[in-house]
Write a protein that holds these residues in place. Structure first.
Motif: not given
Ligand code: FES
Length: 340
Positions: A291, A296-297, A299, A327
């Motif tokens: 994202c 989204c988590g 990274c 991110c």
């Molecule tokens: S939280 Fe989605 S890419 Fe970092």
């Protein structure tokens, strides 16, 4: 150079680990089903017919939809099932490519790579009552919660808000629960003021209640406002887009800092208008993201020194003592050292 990201994808359950992993599952699309207007479900099984890694309600997998395109999809089936994962995908008008690719190009029998399940949206089993709020395609993690709560015989009530019955996925599955008073459908015809009155529904906080909410940004914001007086530990949100007030700020008004790589000692400047990820990429690191907006988590990265300025919507306080989503995070200290 190391590949960064996907750290938590190695984890089937709760704890977030540092181990970096690549997509580990090869899944075959066993069936594709029309669930509602613009919504298809995809039944995924192990390509060799093996059992799949266990998951808990609220979990998602990262699906490699196309080259360089990773998207998170909540698992909607009963967590007791070990032979399949079910995801449902809305073909969004403003798709950034993921939902469009799944709707237009994926066919039964195709193979997809995916991560193991991870869960940032967990049920709290200590709750005396679970209040489930789903808006539109946000039903996907909620429906898995319903299956698990039913199996446990736990107290719950689901509110499911959509525009109309034609846009209500999994309706046939939920209708029997609606007849038992466990699920309430709310259709607003496209006008939120005609839908569920969140403020009055959530006005009274009953100790022991836990709220779980997933849906479009406006629905999430309205729900968050309605439970602003609830204890923070009793409310749980799963975002799949970034609320306007939490957009990643990359303006000159940010404070510059440095990021260091623990294993190499490399130190890089992160200017006011750049993210950590952008800086690492510019310096030759391969960074796995999805994202790039903090929801989204993908990274997730461990840090060993410094104080991050967390800007994500994923990590809880415990997670934040060790991990950072690079991110969107910045640093409160002049240097942030990443455990890479
Ligand atoms: S939280 Fe989605 S890419 Fe970092």
């Amino acid at each position: 150079m190391p590949i960064i990201g996907a750290a938590a994808q190695c984890d089937e359950e709760v704890a977030i680990s540092k181990a970096v992993c690549q997509p580990t599952l090869r899944l075959s699309v066993r069936s594709i089903t029309y669930e509602a207007k613009d919504i298809l479900s995809f039944e995924l099984v192990d390509s060799e017919g093996a059992s799949l890694p266990a998951f808990t309600a609220g979990a998602h997998i990262d699906v490699h939809v196309a080259d360089g395109l990773i998207r998170q999809y909540s698992l909607c089936n009963d967590p007791a099932e070990r032979g399949r994962y079910l995801i449902a995908v809305l073909n969004e008008a403003e798709s950034r490519g993921g939902s469009l690719a799944l709707h237009k190009t994926i066919q039964e029998g195709d193979l997809l790579e995916a991560s193991k399940p991870q869960n940032h949206f967990r049920l709290n089993y200590q709750a005396s009552r679970h209040m489930l709020f789903a808006g539109g395609i946000g039903v996907t993690p909620i429906i898995s919660m319903v299956a698990e709560l039913e199996a446990r015989g736990a107290e719950y009530l689901m509110h499911y808000c959509t525009r109309n019955p034609e846009m209500t996925a999994f309706k046939r599955l939920l209708d029997p629960l609606a007849e038992r008073g466990k699920v309430r459908f709310h259709h607003d015809g496209g006008k939120p003021s005609n839908g569920l009155d969140l403020a009055s529904t959530l006005r009274e906080y009953v100790p022991g209640d836990h709220l779980y909410c997933c849906g479009p940004a406006g629905f999430m914001t309205a729900t968050a406002n309605a439970v602003a007086h609830w204890p923070t530990e009793a409310v749980h949100f799963e975002y799949f887009s970034t609320p306007d007030d939490k957009q990643v700020d990359k303006t000159e008004s940010e404070t510059p800092f440095q990021v260091s790589i623990a294993s190499t000692g490399d130190v890089f400047d992160v200017p006011a208008n750049r993210t950590i990820i952008e800086v690492l990429r510019e310096n030759g690191y391969t960074v796995e993201t999805s994202c790039e907006e903090g929801f989204c988590g993908t990274c997730i990265t461990k840090y060993v020194e410094g104080v991050p300025d967390h800007r994500d919507m994923v990590l809880d306080d415990d997670d934040r003592s060790d991990f950072v989503l690079i991110c969107c995070a910045r640093s409160k200290t002049p240097i942030l050292v990443l455990d890479l």
